[in-house]
Design an enzyme around this catalytic site. Structure first.
Site, PDB file in Angstrom:
ATOM      1  N   THR A   1      40.735  26.760  40.601  1.00 21.00           N
ATOM      2  CA  THR A   1      39.743  27.315  41.531  1.00 21.00           C
ATOM      3  C   THR A   1      40.354  27.505  42.908  1.00 21.00           C
ATOM      4  O   THR A   1      40.128  28.529  43.569  1.00 21.00           O
ATOM      5  CB  THR A   1      38.514  26.385  41.624  1.00 21.00           C
ATOM      6  OG1 THR A   1      37.906  26.265  40.341  1.00 21.00           O
ATOM      7  CG2 THR A   1      37.496  26.942  42.615  1.00 21.00           C
TER       8      THR A   1
ATOM      9  N   TRP B   1      42.765  30.422  42.687  1.00 20.30           N
ATOM     10  CA  TRP B   1      42.066  31.701  42.547  1.00 20.30           C
ATOM     11  C   TRP B   1      41.695  32.266  43.908  1.00 20.30           C
ATOM     12  O   TRP B   1      41.746  33.473  44.121  1.00 20.30           O
ATOM     13  CB  TRP B   1      40.800  31.533  41.700  1.00 20.30           C
ATOM     14  CG  TRP B   1      40.049  32.816  41.493  1.00 20.30           C
ATOM     15  CD1 TRP B   1      40.241  33.747  40.515  1.00 20.30           C
ATOM     16  CD2 TRP B   1      38.977  33.332  42.309  1.00 20.30           C
ATOM     17  NE1 TRP B   1      39.363  34.800  40.666  1.00 20.30           N
ATOM     18  CE2 TRP B   1      38.580  34.563  41.754  1.00 20.30           C
ATOM     19  CE3 TRP B   1      38.325  32.862  43.444  1.00 20.30           C
ATOM     20  CZ2 TRP B   1      37.554  35.333  42.295  1.00 20.30           C
ATOM     21  CZ3 TRP B   1      37.306  33.631  43.994  1.00 20.30           C
ATOM     22  CH2 TRP B   1      36.929  34.844  43.424  1.00 20.30           C
ATOM     23  N   HIS B   2      41.346  31.392  44.829  1.00 16.74           N
ATOM     24  CA  HIS B   2      40.927  31.864  46.149  1.00 16.74           C
ATOM     25  C   HIS B   2      42.090  32.346  47.005  1.00 16.74           C
ATOM     26  O   HIS B   2      41.875  33.105  47.956  1.00 16.74           O
ATOM     27  CB  HIS B   2      40.159  30.767  46.884  1.00 16.74           C
ATOM     28  CG  HIS B   2      38.743  30.610  46.421  1.00 16.74           C
ATOM     29  ND1 HIS B   2      38.385  29.825  45.345  1.00 16.74           N
ATOM     30  CD2 HIS B   2      37.591  31.171  46.872  1.00 16.74           C
ATOM     31  CE1 HIS B   2      37.083  29.897  45.165  1.00 16.74           C
ATOM     32  NE2 HIS B   2      36.570  30.706  46.077  1.00 16.74           N
ATOM     33  N   GLY B   3      43.299  31.916  46.707  1.00 12.49           N
ATOM     34  CA  GLY B   3      44.414  32.404  47.507  1.00 12.49           C
ATOM     35  C   GLY B   3      45.726  31.752  47.131  1.00 12.49           C
ATOM     36  O   GLY B   3      45.762  30.606  46.666  1.00 12.49           O
TER      37      GLY B   3
ATOM     38  N   PHE C   1      40.090  37.681  48.688  1.00 11.76           N
ATOM     39  CA  PHE C   1      40.385  36.773  47.599  1.00 11.76           C
ATOM     40  C   PHE C   1      40.450  37.497  46.259  1.00 11.76           C
ATOM     41  O   PHE C   1      40.905  36.927  45.295  1.00 11.76           O
ATOM     42  CB  PHE C   1      39.336  35.656  47.532  1.00 11.76           C
ATOM     43  CG  PHE C   1      39.178  34.933  48.852  1.00 11.76           C
ATOM     44  CD1 PHE C   1      40.273  34.415  49.501  1.00 11.76           C
ATOM     45  CD2 PHE C   1      37.925  34.812  49.436  1.00 11.76           C
ATOM     46  CE1 PHE C   1      40.135  33.766  50.718  1.00 11.76           C
ATOM     47  CE2 PHE C   1      37.780  34.151  50.646  1.00 11.76           C
ATOM     48  CZ  PHE C   1      38.884  33.632  51.284  1.00 11.76           C
TER      49      PHE C   1
END
Length: 455
Positions: free
Chosen positions: A307, A310-312, A455
């Site tokens: 997680t 996934w955001h960066g 993102f």
């Protein structure tokens, strides 16, 4: 092109809706597909090769879905090929520089994190027999490219919209009116709250983290917390509203997360569709919680590490994901029941924890992150070198109304108010005021890109 723009509101959307409802129903998916490609092309006009990549990815996943469903080459081989293809592009554009410590100079394609997850969920569901492979390329293309949620979610699985795309579209004047309400409300959250309170966070960055007081540091990260929430919640509401205008139900993405008592509860209410995706396609396949405790802890760690990534592609996102894992593990094993049974303590706990975790999320440079934390907790570091003594009071007075609005709209009170005035004579003036107030702000240039686009 973004939802909160004059061109989208007064040009693109009316044109698409007009054509959509003029053509026979059997051609409506084609209108969605063509309109969505046009929408994506406007956003990716400076990188035309990314438009081709997007269309090619739709075609490849369509073919692989048919191969999995047909079983001529078995199910596993086509699935693996599809996953390698989808995640391969995501890795190249988003993670190659970070993992390989290179600088390829690649710009992240618009929406690739979101549409990759949608295509992967489709292939996985076909593989598991949860859905049938879509025979119509137009219908599949409409699903993947649907402009209402293409660029920043919510993440929609094919199972959630397949029936509506194929035959049973939910349209009525009441549904269309509800779509307008959702869109206008989301527009107001984005333009009138997120953009305005975001100016405070920008102001803090302009001053410099090493020159702000402790009070302003806390005020700034609270402002960012509001900005991120109303930016993404506003976008999600607009997406849901646009879906209703087309007769398609887009899943709910937020449920007042800032009223949560624990971080575990918070992440059941924040970006709900992303959490559902990780639960369905990562956590449960790994065994979920129906395994030994060490394995369950490992499963939880994998989900939150992914997680974060996934955001960066940066170490602050890795740290952020691992920190969330640690917090939730502590809650599940020790303090969660106590927080849930003592609401005042739970709210106080989250009032501190939410902005602290968003601080790690917001600041990618570890040296700057360290400086900011030294301002939040000055007893652990040195005080500001050049600090304006009245910085907190000045910014609090400048942004007092929008901060108060952020606090109010984080609760359920506005939702109850809008429910109470629904189909009431005051409803139309209220929504018109929100709409035209937002349009005025857009017209004079008071707009920022949606934060989740990056993102």
């Amino acid at each position: 092109m973004v939802f909160s723009s004059i061109d989208f509101i007064f040009k693109f959307l009316p044109a698409v809706l007009l054509v959509y409802y003029l053509v026979p129903k059997k051609y409506q998916n084609a209108v969605i597909f063509a309109g969505s490609i046009a929408f994506y092309s406007v956003g990716a006009v400076s990188q035309p090769s990314y438009i081709l990549l997007f269309v090619a990815s739709i075609a490849v996943n369509y073919i692989i879905g048919l191969l999995i469903y047909g079983g001529r080459f078995g199910k596993t081989v086509p699935l693996v090929i599809g996953l390698v293809y989808d995640f391969g592009w995501l890795f190249l554009f988003k993670y190659a520089d970070f993992i390989l410590n290179t600088d390829l100079g690649l710009i992240l394609p618009l929406g690739i994190s979101f549409y990759t997850f949608q295509m992967v969920s489709y292939l996985a569901d076909v593989y598991r027999g949860k859905v049938r492979a879509e025979i119509s390329f137009i219908t599949f293309g409409a699903y993947v490219s649907m402009f209402v949620q293409l660029i920043a979610g919510p993440i929609v699985t094919y199972n959630e919209v397949s029936t509506q795309l194929q035959k049973q579209r939910c349209f009525s004047f009441a549904t269309f009116a509800e779509g307008i309400r959702k869109f206008v409300y989301g527009l107001g959250l984005k333009v009138l709250i997120a953009n305005q309170v975001g100016a405070l966070w920008t102001q803090v960055g302009t001053i410099g983290y090493d020159s702000i007081s402790t009070k302003l540091a806390w005020l700034g990260i609270i402002a960012y917390s509001f900005q991120l929430y109303f930016d993404f919640w506003g976008y999600s509401l607009m997406a849901i509203g646009l879906g209703k205008m087309l007769g398609i139900n887009i899943p709910k993405n937020f449920d007042h997360p800032y009223t949560s008592l624990t971080m575990t509860e918070f992440w059941r209410r924040w970006h709900i569709t992303l959490g559902s995706w990780f639960r369905e396609y990562v956590y449960i396949p790994l065994g979920g919680n129906r395994v030994s405790r060490p394995r369950w802890i490992f499963n939880l760690f994998v989900v939150w590490a992914l997680t974060g990534l996934w955001h960066g592609a940066a170490w602050n996102f890795v740290l952020w994901g691992v920190l969330l894992f640690a917090i939730m593990l502590i809650e599940k094993l020790f303090i969660g029941d106590f927080m849930n049974s003592h609401p005042l303590v739970g709210h106080a706990y989250m009032v501190v924890l939410i902005p602290l975790t968003w601080c790690i999320f917001a600041i990618t440079d570890f040296s700057q992150l360290g400086i900011y934390f030294s301002r939040l907790f000055p007893f652990f570091g040195n005080g500001p070198v050049n600090m304006f003594a009245g910085d907190f009071v000045k910014n609090l007075l400048d942004f007092k109304y929008v901060l108060a609005a952020g606090l109010l709209f984080s609760t359920r009170l506005p939702e109850r108010f809008f429910a109470a005035i629904k189909i009431h004579y005051v409803e139309i003036p209220v929504y018109l005021a929100i709409f035209w107030g937002s349009v005025y702000c857009l017209y004079i240039g008071m707009n920022d890109p949606f934060l989740y686009f990056r993102f």
